[in-house]
Write a protein that holds these residues in place. Structure first.
Motif, PDB file in Angstrom:
ATOM      1  N   THR A  15       0.821  -1.204   0.000  1.00  0.00           N
ATOM      2  CA  THR A  15       0.000   0.000   0.000  1.00  0.00           C
ATOM      3  C   THR A  15       0.855   1.256   0.000  1.00  0.00           C
ATOM      4  O   THR A  15       0.591   2.211  -0.738  1.00  0.00           O
ATOM      5  CB  THR A  15      -0.902   0.022   1.241  1.00  0.00           C
ATOM      6  OG1 THR A  15      -1.434  -1.254   1.436  1.00  0.00           O
ATOM      7  CG2 THR A  15      -1.997   1.019   1.086  1.00  0.00           C
ATOM      8  N   TYR A 118     -23.105  12.825  17.218  1.00  0.00           N
ATOM      9  CA  TYR A 118     -22.526  12.278  15.994  1.00  0.00           C
ATOM     10  C   TYR A 118     -22.880  13.140  14.794  1.00  0.00           C
ATOM     11  O   TYR A 118     -22.136  13.201  13.819  1.00  0.00           O
ATOM     12  CB  TYR A 118     -23.055  10.853  15.815  1.00  0.00           C
ATOM     13  CG  TYR A 118     -22.639  10.193  14.548  1.00  0.00           C
ATOM     14  CD1 TYR A 118     -21.294   9.930  14.297  1.00  0.00           C
ATOM     15  CD2 TYR A 118     -23.570   9.823  13.597  1.00  0.00           C
ATOM     16  CE1 TYR A 118     -20.903   9.331  13.130  1.00  0.00           C
ATOM     17  CE2 TYR A 118     -23.185   9.216  12.430  1.00  0.00           C
ATOM     18  CZ  TYR A 118     -21.860   8.975  12.200  1.00  0.00           C
ATOM     19  OH  TYR A 118     -21.477   8.391  11.042  1.00  0.00           O
ATOM     20  N   SER A 249      -9.398   7.068  11.718  1.00  0.00           N
ATOM     21  CA  SER A 249      -9.430   7.753  10.427  1.00  0.00           C
ATOM     22  C   SER A 249     -10.402   8.925  10.476  1.00  0.00           C
ATOM     23  O   SER A 249     -10.107  10.010   9.978  1.00  0.00           O
ATOM     24  CB  SER A 249      -9.854   6.808   9.313  1.00  0.00           C
ATOM     25  OG  SER A 249      -9.142   5.613   9.374  1.00  0.00           O
ATOM     26  N   THR A 253      -9.619  13.022   9.968  1.00  0.00           N
ATOM     27  CA  THR A 253     -10.320  13.957   9.080  1.00  0.00           C
ATOM     28  C   THR A 253     -10.697  15.213   9.846  1.00  0.00           C
ATOM     29  O   THR A 253     -10.508  16.334   9.381  1.00  0.00           O
ATOM     30  CB  THR A 253     -11.641  13.344   8.571  1.00  0.00           C
ATOM     31  OG1 THR A 253     -11.410  12.018   8.244  1.00  0.00           O
ATOM     32  CG2 THR A 253     -12.184  14.113   7.418  1.00  0.00           C
ATOM     33  N   LEU A 256      -7.927  17.645  10.684  1.00  0.00           N
ATOM     34  CA  LEU A 256      -7.633  18.562   9.583  1.00  0.00           C
ATOM     35  C   LEU A 256      -8.399  19.869   9.755  1.00  0.00           C
ATOM     36  O   LEU A 256      -7.839  20.965   9.675  1.00  0.00           O
ATOM     37  CB  LEU A 256      -8.096  17.850   8.318  1.00  0.00           C
ATOM     38  CG  LEU A 256      -7.430  18.096   7.010  1.00  0.00           C
ATOM     39  CD1 LEU A 256      -6.647  16.862   6.670  1.00  0.00           C
ATOM     40  CD2 LEU A 256      -8.473  18.307   5.971  1.00  0.00           C
ATOM     41  N   LEU A 257      -9.718  19.737  10.036  1.00  0.00           N
ATOM     42  CA  LEU A 257     -10.560  20.925  10.192  1.00  0.00           C
ATOM     43  C   LEU A 257     -10.243  21.649  11.492  1.00  0.00           C
ATOM     44  O   LEU A 257     -10.156  22.874  11.536  1.00  0.00           O
ATOM     45  CB  LEU A 257     -12.036  20.522  10.183  1.00  0.00           C
ATOM     46  CG  LEU A 257     -12.570  20.029   8.850  1.00  0.00           C
ATOM     47  CD1 LEU A 257     -13.849  19.256   9.031  1.00  0.00           C
ATOM     48  CD2 LEU A 257     -12.791  21.207   7.931  1.00  0.00           C
ATOM     49  N   LEU A 287       0.726  14.698   2.104  1.00  0.00           N
ATOM     50  CA  LEU A 287      -0.258  13.664   1.782  1.00  0.00           C
ATOM     51  C   LEU A 287       0.297  12.284   2.085  1.00  0.00           C
ATOM     52  O   LEU A 287      -0.366  11.453   2.707  1.00  0.00           O
ATOM     53  CB  LEU A 287      -0.602  13.717   0.297  1.00  0.00           C
ATOM     54  CG  LEU A 287      -1.748  14.606  -0.092  1.00  0.00           C
ATOM     55  CD1 LEU A 287      -1.960  14.533  -1.584  1.00  0.00           C
ATOM     56  CD2 LEU A 287      -2.995  14.158   0.638  1.00  0.00           C
ATOM     57  N   PHE A 290       0.533  11.844   5.897  1.00  0.00           N
ATOM     58  CA  PHE A 290      -0.791  11.807   6.519  1.00  0.00           C
ATOM     59  C   PHE A 290      -1.456  10.459   6.250  1.00  0.00           C
ATOM     60  O   PHE A 290      -1.933   9.788   7.160  1.00  0.00           O
ATOM     61  CB  PHE A 290      -1.648  12.941   5.945  1.00  0.00           C
ATOM     62  CG  PHE A 290      -2.843  13.310   6.762  1.00  0.00           C
ATOM     63  CD1 PHE A 290      -2.726  14.182   7.820  1.00  0.00           C
ATOM     64  CD2 PHE A 290      -4.092  12.800   6.464  1.00  0.00           C
ATOM     65  CE1 PHE A 290      -3.830  14.547   8.568  1.00  0.00           C
ATOM     66  CE2 PHE A 290      -5.197  13.154   7.206  1.00  0.00           C
ATOM     67  CZ  PHE A 290      -5.069  14.029   8.267  1.00  0.00           C
ATOM     68  N   ALA A 291      -1.439  10.041   4.974  1.00  0.00           N
ATOM     69  CA  ALA A 291      -2.086   8.774   4.621  1.00  0.00           C
ATOM     70  C   ALA A 291      -1.348   7.602   5.239  1.00  0.00           C
ATOM     71  O   ALA A 291      -1.964   6.671   5.764  1.00  0.00           O
ATOM     72  CB  ALA A 291      -2.155   8.624   3.111  1.00  0.00           C
ATOM     73  N   ILE A 294      -2.205   7.206   8.925  1.00  0.00           N
ATOM     74  CA  ILE A 294      -3.511   6.576   9.150  1.00  0.00           C
ATOM     75  C   ILE A 294      -3.422   5.077   8.883  1.00  0.00           C
ATOM     76  O   ILE A 294      -3.926   4.257   9.652  1.00  0.00           O
ATOM     77  CB  ILE A 294      -4.566   7.227   8.245  1.00  0.00           C
ATOM     78  CG1 ILE A 294      -4.792   8.667   8.687  1.00  0.00           C
ATOM     79  CG2 ILE A 294      -5.867   6.456   8.290  1.00  0.00           C
ATOM     80  CD1 ILE A 294      -5.624   9.453   7.746  1.00  0.00           C
ATOM     81  N   LEU A 295      -2.735   4.704   7.787  1.00  0.00           N
ATOM     82  CA  LEU A 295      -2.613   3.284   7.461  1.00  0.00           C
ATOM     83  C   LEU A 295      -1.838   2.543   8.536  1.00  0.00           C
ATOM     84  O   LEU A 295      -2.169   1.409   8.888  1.00  0.00           O
ATOM     85  CB  LEU A 295      -1.927   3.119   6.106  1.00  0.00           C
ATOM     86  CG  LEU A 295      -2.765   3.561   4.914  1.00  0.00           C
ATOM     87  CD1 LEU A 295      -1.937   3.550   3.647  1.00  0.00           C
ATOM     88  CD2 LEU A 295      -3.970   2.651   4.761  1.00  0.00           C
ATOM     89  N   ASN A 298      -4.000   1.942  11.478  1.00  0.00           N
ATOM     90  CA  ASN A 298      -4.924   0.857  11.156  1.00  0.00           C
ATOM     91  C   ASN A 298      -4.236  -0.501  11.248  1.00  0.00           C
ATOM     92  O   ASN A 298      -4.802  -1.461  11.759  1.00  0.00           O
ATOM     93  CB  ASN A 298      -5.488   1.051   9.753  1.00  0.00           C
ATOM     94  CG  ASN A 298      -6.742   1.892   9.776  1.00  0.00           C
ATOM     95  OD1 ASN A 298      -7.756   1.446  10.273  1.00  0.00           O
ATOM     96  ND2 ASN A 298      -6.658   3.100   9.287  1.00  0.00           N
TER      97      ASN A 298
ATOM     98  N   SER B 140      -9.819   3.028   4.097  1.00  0.00           N
ATOM     99  CA  SER B 140      -9.202   3.399   5.368  1.00  0.00           C
ATOM    100  C   SER B 140      -8.694   4.829   5.323  1.00  0.00           C
ATOM    101  O   SER B 140      -8.338   5.397   6.341  1.00  0.00           O
ATOM    102  CB  SER B 140      -8.082   2.431   5.729  1.00  0.00           C
ATOM    103  OG  SER B 140      -7.060   2.516   4.793  1.00  0.00           O
ATOM    104  N   PRO B 142      -9.555   8.698   5.024  1.00  0.00           N
ATOM    105  CA  PRO B 142     -10.782   9.480   5.216  1.00  0.00           C
ATOM    106  C   PRO B 142     -11.263  10.137   3.916  1.00  0.00           C
ATOM    107  O   PRO B 142     -10.445  10.538   3.090  1.00  0.00           O
ATOM    108  CB  PRO B 142     -10.356  10.552   6.215  1.00  0.00           C
ATOM    109  CG  PRO B 142      -9.099  10.113   6.793  1.00  0.00           C
ATOM    110  CD  PRO B 142      -8.471   9.147   5.877  1.00  0.00           C
ATOM    111  N   LEU B 145     -10.003  13.658   3.094  1.00  0.00           N
ATOM    112  CA  LEU B 145      -8.617  13.731   2.637  1.00  0.00           C
ATOM    113  C   LEU B 145      -8.540  13.394   1.153  1.00  0.00           C
ATOM    114  O   LEU B 145      -7.867  14.081   0.369  1.00  0.00           O
ATOM    115  CB  LEU B 145      -7.749  12.766   3.452  1.00  0.00           C
ATOM    116  CG  LEU B 145      -6.270  12.798   3.099  1.00  0.00           C
ATOM    117  CD1 LEU B 145      -5.680  14.131   3.448  1.00  0.00           C
ATOM    118  CD2 LEU B 145      -5.514  11.698   3.800  1.00  0.00           C
TER     119      LEU B 145
END
Lengths: 320, 297
Positions: A15, A118, A249, A253, A256-257, A287, A290-291, A294-295, A298, B140, B142, B145
């Protein structure tokens, strides 16, 4: 377990490799950023540069991206871990209590509060909290990491760690100032995973309480507390842990905000800023990191899940 | 009306009817559903319902609070913002961006995603496995993103935000439809139809599809809530809908500087967004419960 770990780890590497291809090709998709032709040779050069930690130079600030990257990542890790911790600490007891008193007023209240929480858009929640706790009551600071008067050198990006590492004379004051800056962002960030985890925990506990081994334990005369702690809780944690990766994840997100709203240092606000400024080296590496972060989370959650609950591995290998 | 049913006949309600019975027994779900229907009507008739044009400025009426407060003005029921635009008109017109566009996005994403997912559900072997792993990875990451990546390439703007959100939602549909097809494929009724020699398109459309429709509707509601929030979030970050357009997220971003002076210009659009998302979520959640109840009975 070794087989599962290897399999999962290989998939992770694969990945990451795919991700580098994506970020590499981003370089050619950007309209005004063409440094070379998209060939295998230039991709290999890009890959080796990444592996050697040479991530380029920011186009807007002229700073070394690698250095900046660690600082921003550190800040985001600190914020998101604290938020995740807060949501776990609040969600698990609430979920269990709601399940134990199913269909009581308390249960209904918790479930509808979770549904409401939520659905609140994060950026609106942040503004509401700012209006209430910062403008109206003036309790918390709302912008930045720490008051700039405390001259704390940025080393890791995680501001609490930085304060502890620094030899400032006002270290304890600076620490509480940093905490004060952190309260609102952490609450905002924790809200969405918190509400999801309450629901997951409640449903899981309800499922477990229906099982025969709980009835057997009750029949043996175990106290309710012991029953929950020894028999129900460990089993009810399984669905929760399975969902943790996904919840993380979601949290990222929102990070970020949140980082943009509260003007905090962090990889999310860094990314958004790089999109405004068309700062492509930062965008590319931001990017990628960040990705992959997260991976990675996980991956770790899945490995822990499979290690802690052997029945998961059994299911996987009976099927595949 | 005369009861013509002379003979005892057991009538089995169809799965959808059963589902509706469970669903309509839930008061919260019905309230949420009627709110959504109302929202849809308001959106469709927004040009006639909005008292003023969304961008019309009243120079004499800057930052007027809602009419139920002391300095309020009955001409502007929800007040005006800092450059004198009527908030009620902006919120009503903004429904087009905050509900209309997400609806279109979800529709397109659903059609594409369901088609791919259905075909992926009936393939086996390496291709299916590769797709599966790819989807797991995509899911996985988001959605916001991914949308940001697409916008980074295409540049900010409404069209690009719509394209980005659509692209991001497709994998979710593919994933869930593929899984349900996979689960249904080896059930007795599908095997019977296959043994009967039904062609593949008949199997997919007439045999399996009716049985997974509730699942798809549920997926649509969750995608709708994601689409609404993502469009608003992109608008809020200034990367989606651009400034004068009355999109709710963009309005919230503008109110970030005004919140100290005119809190209503932040609270009201946010409230609209919150109620909309809450309704969508409640409907989706009740649907999930109804499906669970139906399969358990």
């Amino acid at each position: 377990m070794i087989r599962y770990t290897l399999r999962r780890f290989l998939l992770f590497l694969f990945t990451l490799w795919l991700l580098t291809i994506v970020t590499f090709s981003l370089g050619f998709l950007f309209p005004e950023f063409k440094h070379s032709d998209p060939t295998v040779g230039s991709y290999l050069a890009y890959l080796s540069a990444i592996l050697h930690g040479d991530w380029g130079v920011s186009m807007s600030t002229g700073q070394d991206v690698t250095e900046q990257l660690w600082i921003h990542l550190g800040a985001t890790i600190e914020l998101s871990f604290l938020a995740m911790l807060l949501s776990l600490v609040v969600a698990i007891p609430l979920g269990i209590l709601a399940a134990m008193n199913q269909r009581s007023m308390f249960d209904r209240w918790v479930v509808s509060a979770a549904m409401t929480g939520y659905s609140i858009p994060v950026f609106w929640l942040a503004q509401l909290l700012i209006l209430l706790f910062a403008v109206h009551y003036d309790w918390f600071a709302i912008t930045g990491q720490i008051t700039p008067l405390y001259d704390i050198p940025t080393r890791t990006g995680a501001v609490l760690v930085d304060v502890m590492l620094s030899d400032s004379a006002n270290a304890s004051l600076a620490f509480w100032d940093a905490v004060n800056h952190m309260v609102l962002p952490v609450i905002v960030l924790a809200m969405m995973p918190l509400t999801m985890l309450i629901r997951i925990m409640r449903d899981a506990t309800l499922d477990v309480l229906d099982k025969n081994y709980i009835k057997a334990a009750r029949a043996r005369g175990l106290s309710e507390l012991k029953l929950m702690r020894r028999h129900a809780l460990p089993n009810a944690m399984q669905p929760l842990i399975r969902q943790l990766g996904l919840q993380f994840s979601v949290l990222m997100t929102n990070a970020l905000l949140t980082e943009v709203i509260f003007n905090r240092l962090g990889i999310g606000s860094w990314l958004v800023k790089s999109i405004y400024e068309r700062d492509y080296p930062v965008l590319q590496s931001g990017l990628l990191v960040f990705a992959s972060f997260i991976l990675l989370i996980n991956l770790l959650v899945e490995l822990y899940h499979a290690w802690r609950y052997p029945q998961v591995r059994q299911e996987l290998y009976a099927e595949y | 009306m005369l009861n013509t049913n002379l003979y005892y006949q057991e009538r089995n309600p169809s799965p959808t009817q059963q589902l509706w019975r469970h669903f309509s027994a839930n008061l919260a779900a019905m309230i949420a559903l009627s709110f959504l229907a109302l929202g849809l009507l308001v959106m469709l008739f927004s040009p006639w319902l909005a008292p003023y044009d969304a961008n019309q400025q009243f120079a004499q009426a800057l930052s007027i609070p809602p009419s139920w407060t002391e300095p309020g003005d009955m001409r502007f029921i929800l007040g005006t913002d800092d450059i004198g635009r009527d908030l009620l008109s902006r919120i009503i017109t903004g429904m087009r961006y905050s509900l209309g566009y997400p609806l279109v996005i979800v529709l397109v994403a659903a059609i594409v995603g369901i088609t791919i997912g259905a075909f992926a559900g009936i393939t086996r072997g390496l291709r299916a496995s590769a797709l599966n792993h790819l989807l797991d990875v995509l899911l996985s990451i988001p959605s916001l993103l991914l949308a940001l990546v697409v916008i980074a390439i295409l540049g900010p703007g409404l069209e690009n935000a719509v394209i980005a959100t659509t692209l991001v939602l497709i994998p979710q549909f593919v994933h869930s439809v593929r899984n349900s097809f996979h689960d249904e494929w080896n059930k007795d009724y599908v095997i019977a139809s296959r043994l009967n020699g039904c062609p593949t398109w008949y199997l997919m459309l007439r045999v399996i599809m009716p049985n997974i429709t509730p699942m798809i509707v549920m997926q649509i509601t969750s995608a709708l809530s994601i689409a609404i929030l993502d469009i608003a979030a992109l608008g809020f970050l200034g990367l989606g809908v651009q400034a004068p357009a009355p999109e709710w997220g963009t309005m919230l971003a503008r109110s970030l500087d005004q919140v100290y002076l005119s809190p209503w210009s932040m609270i009201l659009p946010g409230m609209a967004l919150f109620v909309l998302v809450l309704c969508v979520n409640v409907v989706g959640d009740s649907l999930r419960t109804a499906i669970k109840e139906r399969t358990e009975n």
